[in-house]
Design a protein around this motif. Sequence first.
Motif, mmCIF file in Angstrom:
data_model
loop_
_atom_site.group_PDB
_atom_site.id
_atom_site.type_symbol
_atom_site.label_atom_id
_atom_site.label_comp_id
_atom_site.label_asym_id
_atom_site.label_seq_id
_atom_site.Cartn_x
_atom_site.Cartn_y
_atom_site.Cartn_z
ATOM 1 N N ARG A 71 0.838 -1.194 0.000
ATOM 2 C CA ARG A 71 0.000 0.000 0.000
ATOM 3 C C ARG A 71 0.873 1.243 0.000
ATOM 4 N NH1 ARG A 71 -5.246 -1.552 1.508
ATOM 5 N NH2 ARG A 71 -5.839 0.620 1.876
ATOM 6 N N GLY A 93 0.808 5.672 1.097
ATOM 7 C CA GLY A 93 0.097 6.804 1.678
ATOM 8 C C GLY A 93 0.803 8.078 1.257
ATOM 9 N N THR A 113 5.326 4.048 2.185
ATOM 10 C CA THR A 113 4.960 2.807 1.499
ATOM 11 C C THR A 113 5.132 1.638 2.450
ATOM 12 O OG1 THR A 113 7.217 2.626 0.701
ATOM 13 C CG2 THR A 113 5.627 3.622 -0.790
ATOM 14 N N THR A 118 -0.214 1.113 5.321
ATOM 15 C CA THR A 118 0.115 2.534 5.432
ATOM 16 C C THR A 118 -1.062 3.323 5.994
ATOM 17 O OG1 THR A 118 -0.478 2.663 3.096
ATOM 18 C CG2 THR A 118 1.854 2.586 3.614
ATOM 19 N N ARG A 119 -2.168 2.599 6.341
ATOM 20 C CA ARG A 119 -3.370 3.324 6.790
ATOM 21 C C ARG A 119 -3.078 4.179 8.011
ATOM 22 N NH1 ARG A 119 -7.048 -1.511 4.790
ATOM 23 N NH2 ARG A 119 -5.151 -2.579 5.403
ATOM 24 N N VAL A 167 0.217 6.790 7.412
ATOM 25 C CA VAL A 167 0.041 8.063 6.714
ATOM 26 C C VAL A 167 -0.663 9.082 7.616
ATOM 27 C CG1 VAL A 167 -2.201 7.665 5.584
ATOM 28 C CG2 VAL A 167 -0.441 9.039 4.442
ATOM 29 N N GLU A 185 -4.597 7.438 0.606
ATOM 30 C CA GLU A 185 -4.018 6.172 1.037
ATOM 31 C C GLU A 185 -4.718 5.078 0.252
ATOM 32 O OE1 GLU A 185 -3.057 2.626 3.107
ATOM 33 O OE2 GLU A 185 -5.096 3.376 2.850
#
Length: 714
Positions: free
Chosen positions: A308, A310, A366, A370-371, A374, A406
């Motif tokens: 993921r 952000g 990254t 990343t929830r 970020v 994100e």
Amino acid sequence: MIAEPDGPEDRLRRFATIWSRAVFPVTTTSSTRPEFEEQLLPLARRLSEALRARSFDADQGRVVGAALVDAHCTDPEALSRTLDCVDAYLVLYCGGDGDPEDLRARSARLQHAMAAGYAQALRERTLAEQEAIAQAALRAQGVVAQALHASEARFRAVFEGAAIGIGIADLDGNVLQVNRALTRMFGVSEQTLRGRNVTRWTHPDDAPQLWRLYQELIRGEREHYHVEKAFHRPDGTVLWTNLTVSLLRDADGNPQYQLALMEDTTERRLLNLRLRYEATHDALTGLPNRSFFFERLEKAVNAGPGQRFGLCYLDLDGFKAVNDSLGHAAGDRLLVEVADRLQACATAPGEMVARLGGDEFVALTTGPDTRQAVDELATRIMNALLAPVSIDGRELTVRGSIGVVEGPAGERSPAEVLRSADITMYRAKSAGGNRFELADPEADARTITRHGLTTALPTALDRGEFFIEYQPLVHLGDGSVRGAEALVRWLHPQHGVLGPDRFIPLAEHTGLIVPLGRWVLEQSVRQAREWRERCGADAASAPLRINVNLSPCQLTDPGLVRDTVEILERAGVEPDALCLEVTESALIGADDDLLKPLRRLADMGVDIALDDFGTGYSNLANLRRLPVSILKLDRSFTRGMQQFPADPVDLKIVEGIVSLAHSLDLAVTVEGVETGAQAEQLKVLGCDTAQGWYYARPGPPERLHELALVDATG
Ligand code: C2E
Ligand code: MG
Ligand code: MG
């Protein structure tokens, strides 16, 4: 005929003839048989004499045996035929009248001796022949060696004199020879390099295929390979080379040595790195720049499944004011300080900060999740901006708006991600700034992008999509409408009515602000004449004036004075009916060249107002050199008077500004008056004119006329 008895000589010849006939067929001689017979004759005589000699000498047999070899009777058959012949005929033809028994014994011993002599001679001859071959080979070798030497001398000259590093190693990797250039490149002695093993020269930056290529070469599966390779120098520095390794084979084609040619590319590489650094970093802040960030973002959004990313998209609030009022040098220092603080916020692996340009920065994170990261990153950034930045002894408050995006990799393109971040950042700004907002894909879809607006702007003017609303300016003393500020709007075919904050910056950026500003001026001046004509009928009211905003870009437009004069003349409006509003930030840093057109307009009677006063960082003492006649106090001052009782510090400041303005002969207008209490307060503080929702929101020109008439009649 009398048969003459054969003499001993005849009999010797008969023996020689028989002998030659027996052996000739198996010789390798090039002579004819009679010639061969002549060769055998002395041998026959020697045997004959030995046979009859007083004292027997068997060695005469050895001499004859050896002589046979010289006569090319080297075939083993030749010896056996000779011995047969001697055995059968020697005593018969050459025995004379000696004791037959004794003669036969002597013949036998001579035959033995002949065989021995023959064998020895033959062996010697073979050896001699071998020797000759060996000698010839040696001689040939010498010649070859000489030739080699000549070419080697040439090779040596090339080897030693070459600017390129050359080294030879065996197939086990042991360095055998190196030239001077190579020792110079490594900064060590030839001795040190020799005896090293090339397989030890690994470096963390080695290309993954490098050692596979090496092994293939050693095994004879490839003739050469070419790589860029780094080496550790003994002094701890790194040597970068363009390395070509070739396989040297022996005469039979078997791999024998490896030959390395090295070109020192360290400097070039450093230069390239520097160029690459310069191409990928922002010169002012040293942060990665837009293109570098795009590379990273591209990687992040294309990372494998489960990954993921952000993104925090930061735009400073009110940076333009700093830049305009304190000058670009101060603005630059502020950006550098902000960059440093941001850099300190993103130090974890997978995090990076970049400057996109102007006062726009991004931070990227990254990883698999990343929830939360970020969110924390955005919070860190907001906190990092809290402390004021001190520049030239001033404490500047830095605020920023952040758009946060994100999501999982593999769904959106970098451009889409950045667009979403930009939209979200804008949402944060519209909500008052100094905050961060999370992207909302549904809201994104509805949102108008700056890009979309920018491309639609040029045609919007031609299509007549702009219109002007007017907001009354009210005299605080008697509450009469003295004029209005012209505020432009864009009736966008898809997005409806857009306020100037949405498109004026874009128009400034693209240069469209000049024709747009001219259009607004034209419309407003025409409107002013209309009001004047209508109100002129009513002598009780003062002639209405019009305030028009000017962008800093318009100040530098060489046609400003000419256009303004032309517009006023064409409309038949006196210059004193017009007030041009210029933001404080645009004027404070201005030099005399920039002020000249404004001064000319002011001399003609046009009023110049300093708009949004108090938002910049202007030095009040500077006001004197500006060609302004009106200060427009920013809304932030009136906001402080909303609550009751009003903030005493705000009151003091406004009071101070008003008295200073009046002492400089400047009128004071206040913006954003929303309540009667504020109006009252401001009136007490000595402000001259007011503008705000309390009186009227910006509206169509007819409204103003009505208000003015109500005013005049009421
Ligand atoms: P400004 O010149 O300071 O204009 C005043 C802004 O405050 C206007 O916003 C107005 O609608 C708003 N306002 C007026 N009274 C109140 C109030 O009581 N409360 C609050 N909260 N707001 C109030 P608007 O129309 O959105 O304009 C924003 C800015 O856009 C203007 O600020 C001006 O700098 C710029 N602008 C507007 N028209 C033009 C134009 O024709 N040319 C240029 N260059 N700039 C323009
Ligand atoms: Mg204004
Ligand atoms: Mg203003």
